[in-house]
Every structure is written in C-alpha cells, then in structure tokens.
Design an enzyme around this catalytic site. Sequence first.
Site: not given
Length: 647
Positions: A84, A130, A188-189, A269, A334
Amino acid sequence: MLRVPLCTPLPLLALLQLLGAAHGIYNVTQRTFKLDYSRDRFLKDGQPFRYISGSIHYFRIPRFYWEDRLLKMKMAGLNAIQMYVPWNFHEPQPGQYEFSGDRDVEHFIQLAHELGLLVILRPGPYICAEWDMGGLPAWLLEKQSIVLRSSDPDYLVAVDKWLAVLLPKMKPLLYQNGGPIITVQVENEYGSYFACDYDYLRFLVHRFRYHLGNDVILFTTDGASEKMLKCGTLQDLYATVDFGTGNNITQAFLVQRKFEPKGPLINSEFYTGWLDHWGKPHSTVKTKTLATSLYNLLARGANVNLYMFIGGTNFAYWNGANTPYEPQPTSYDYDAPLSEAGDLTKKYFALREVIQMFKEVPEGPIPPSTPKFAYGKVALRKFKTVAEALGILCPNGPVKSLYPLTFTQVKQYFGYVLYRTTLPQDCSNPKPIFSSPFNGVRDRAYVSVDGVPQGILDRNLMTALNIRGKAGATLDILVENMGRVNYGRFINDFKGLISNMTINSTVLTNWTVFPLNTEAMVRNHLWGREASDEGHLDGRSTSNSSDLILPTFYVGNFSIPSGIPDLPQDTFIQFPGWSKGQVWINGFNLGRYWPTMGPQKTLFVPRNILTTSAPNNITVLELEFAPCSEGTPELCTVEFVDTPVIS
C-alpha cells in the site's frame, strides 16, 4: 559508444536492437505484462506467469530493515510483494509532501527490484490496512460535510492533487518502463463501502490512466461476495477477491468468475493471521491450516498474495480502529510468517515448503532472525505533568472558543488536546459531567479539577463521571485521539470533544483549547537531558479519592553496555506496574503502551534508533497510573527484554 561498421549491412530490426541495447532501452520497450484471457493467466514478456506474493508495509518497518525483510520474502520463494501507499503518511499537511527517510517509497520499490521481486502496487487513495483513517489524511475533515470515498467535489479535488504527485513517481517504476510494478490497484475493497459511487471509480480510472498510461493492468480487490464486487469494480478494472482459510475456495472463485469469466484467478488478500484490538486476545491462524489452504489455492493455478507476510509496527499514532470503536494496538504482528521484529517463524518455513512444490525457491542461506538483547531495568523520574508543561507543549498559545473545538478545527491531527474551562457552579457534592446530546468524547478523556484527578471519560464505556470542585475551579480535560476508524461508513472520525460538555444540565462554555505538540517537546526539551528532579517524583494527587495520577511525563537514560560485540541490538520494552501511555526513545515515537488492557505487553524497539555514542533517552507520557510514588521512587522503572509478550 556503439560503433557499427558501415561496410557491414544490417537488417533494420537488428540495427534497432543494437542501438536500443546500447542506450539501455530495448529491453525496456520489449517488457510486457498482460492478461491472457484465452488461457486464464498472466503473460510476462509473452511467457505464462503466476505470482505468489506477500504483503509488506514499508511504513510499518524502519528503512534500516527494508532490505532484510525483502530478502527474507525472496528466500521464502515469493516472486512479488504487494504494498500500500498511505496518503496521510506522505502529505501530513495540505501541500506538504514527505518522501525521504522512512517515507522514501521509490527507494523501497527500487530495493525490491534489485532483489528480483516484482511489485503489486495499491496506492489507494483509501487503503484500509488497519491504518489511521485508512490512509486518508485527517485534514480532509476540515470540510466537515465532506463525503469521503465519493464523487464529492471537495474530496475529488484533494485526491486529484495527491495522485498528480504520487503517480508520476510510480510511472518510471512500471514493469513496461523497466521497473518492477506489474499491476496497480484502484481504491481498496470499495464494495464494502456504503457509497457505491461509480462516478468516483470512473474518476479514479481516468486519473490513473492519465498518469500511468494504458498498458498497466488496473485491478480491484473485494471480499468474495457478489454484493461487494457489484459496487467494488468497474469495466476496465480487473476484479479480484480476497478471503482467508475459513472460506470455501471454490465458492470464492465462483464469485470472481461471475465478474471475470476469463482471466487469472486471484486472491489478493489470503490472510496468514488477523488483526488485534486492545482488550481482545491475540489473533492467530494455525500454521497447518494455512499451509494446507495455500496448497489448495496454488493447486488450482491461482495467483495468491499472502496478507500479511510481515506485519510490522504502528509506530507513533498511526494505528487505526474498527466500529463499534475498537482501536488497534501498536503491534501489527498479524501472526504473519515473519514476526513484527522480522523473525523467522514455523509458519515461514511451512509456507516455503508449500511454495517449493509449485516453483523453484532461491538457493542459499536465509537471513537469520535479528539478535535481541535484554538491556534490563531503567529508572525513570518525573519531568512535569501535562498541565505544568503547557508552555513548551503549546508554544504558540491556546485557542479561545465559546464551545469545544475538534482536533481538526485546531489543526491537531494526532495525539492530545487539552480543553480547559472553569466550573460554573459548586460541585462540593459530586455532580455528573457528560457530553450532550450524545457522547462526544473522541476517544478517551482524563479529567481533573484544580489539579486533582477525577476520572476518565471514554468513547465506549465511561460516558459520565461525577466530579468535585468549587465554583470557579479549573476544569481540565485532556483528550487522547486513540486512532481513527479505518474501515466502514464511519471513517469520517472527528476527534476531541465533538459535542458540548454538561454539568448538572448546564452547558460548559468559554473554553481554552491547547493543541499539544508532544513530538517537538520530546525532541527539543527531553531528548538528551538528564532525568529531572524538579517537581514531585510523580504526578499523583494527594487526594485519596482516586488512584489516578495527572497525565505526567517521565524521563530516564540508559547506556549500551560496553565490551559486547554487535551492539546495539533489537529489544523490547515493557512497563511493569504502569497503565497506559506513550513512549519515545531518542525522540522516536515507539507508540502506545497499555499493558493493563493487552494483548500487547511489550513494544518493539529496533536497534537503528539506539546509540552507543551517548546515553539513550527514554520519555514516557503516563496517562493513568505510575508504579512509583514519593516514598518508592525505585519502583518507577521500565525494562528492556529480549522476547516479546503478546497474548
């Protein structure tokens, strides 16, 4: 200079090839990366190609460690990385652009290129990740009615200016121009967002094409449901899906096939773990489950991106939040194949074994996990309370206002703002203070009257608080921005006191608002200074009515031991007996600590911020409770350990 003998005739094509090679352009002009719809695959330079990539966020990893992390990804068998670009990381103020140091995104991409890794670029403008406000800059909210991620003219003007800065930097790095970028994601999404604004997507496609050209593949990513893809993609954008180990692979790709009947199957993803929230257990995905699912994906011929391959750290104030309001911690570990600190895990080797079944992996040694060192305990002493330090925290002075102002209204986008007024009535008998007509505390407020802590107001839990004080007493409310919402319809997340404060039905007025520049204070007044003896040893009130302290800065120093080779090394800092706050080392903002809430108990300290040439400064802003008092100053310590604690 290339010399071609005039007496030797050459076919025109051969001559052009020689000239092109001499000028370093022939190989570039022949580089292609295309969709092969007829055989459901990519073609790289005319040859079938499938990527197995991993997500890495350069903005969560110190530049010092970029090469180490990228090389470990390469040695795992990945042939690409996915990344990103957070807008707010590069344009903190309108028109103020930062692309150096840890923000040098071009260098990061070039480094991946030098290591033989291709790049899947996701430049937003919204990224989720996030990350605070999903990468959108908070200054957009200065226009309070703005509709983010839509064709709102105010939003589009700002987006257009940003893309005109970022995308021209990316164009020379496209694969067909000699760089590593093979595909570029638009938004994005977007299908997960309420707006479903096709005009906005068309605008983005037009600007991406204008800056990047017509040859690069533009794509979208959405959750594997028809509803999400319906609003998330557009003609001329290749639709991909994202899903984790809990999804049915066949069903997920059937959704993609409804929007892309032909072309490569892509999971953009594939989740190796999951995000954390303060107060919740650490999220994990079992290694065996992940490895089996990856095998099944690759066996179908799918292109896969492992999200995340390394998570990294939400340094400073960069963490995001979800709704209902749940902020993410400083660690973005993560449960990824590479840990937050870049260490090799069992998951790393398990995935490498799976990848090796489908493609060659590089030979040679894998870079080892970086060594860690336990520097031990360090004593801290009080510097000043926030109220005592206002002169240096707010050097330009406060803002006067009849009613409270938000963070953006005083151009304070992160950190803390102190709101001050006086009690309009006697509160010798406790009276409730609350935000009306709705709970407008964003996100956590530390309340005191005449220097006596009263308690905490919270966005979710503590919405009212009984306070004591005489009429005319000074009421201080220190508000902490704990991270903006990064996903969903409520990303226009205003901070501060966003509605009026009321005591016993009386609206409080005549506020003095102090935007606090903690970064400048730490750099200019605390970094390099000896621990102070001024003031009390802590900020505790003498009142027995509360265990809280006034928000207080503590400082200390430690030196790297001599005679030990290869120091400094990475370490982790923990806070035994402390409650909640912020920590800096040598002026670098490590992020938030909150061991009383968890799951994160330690903060990662990369060795590049430490020094052996002088004592290392530690500055702590404790907001709620410190373990030391006037009688027990020896308890006011932090500790450096060699193992992270997150549970």
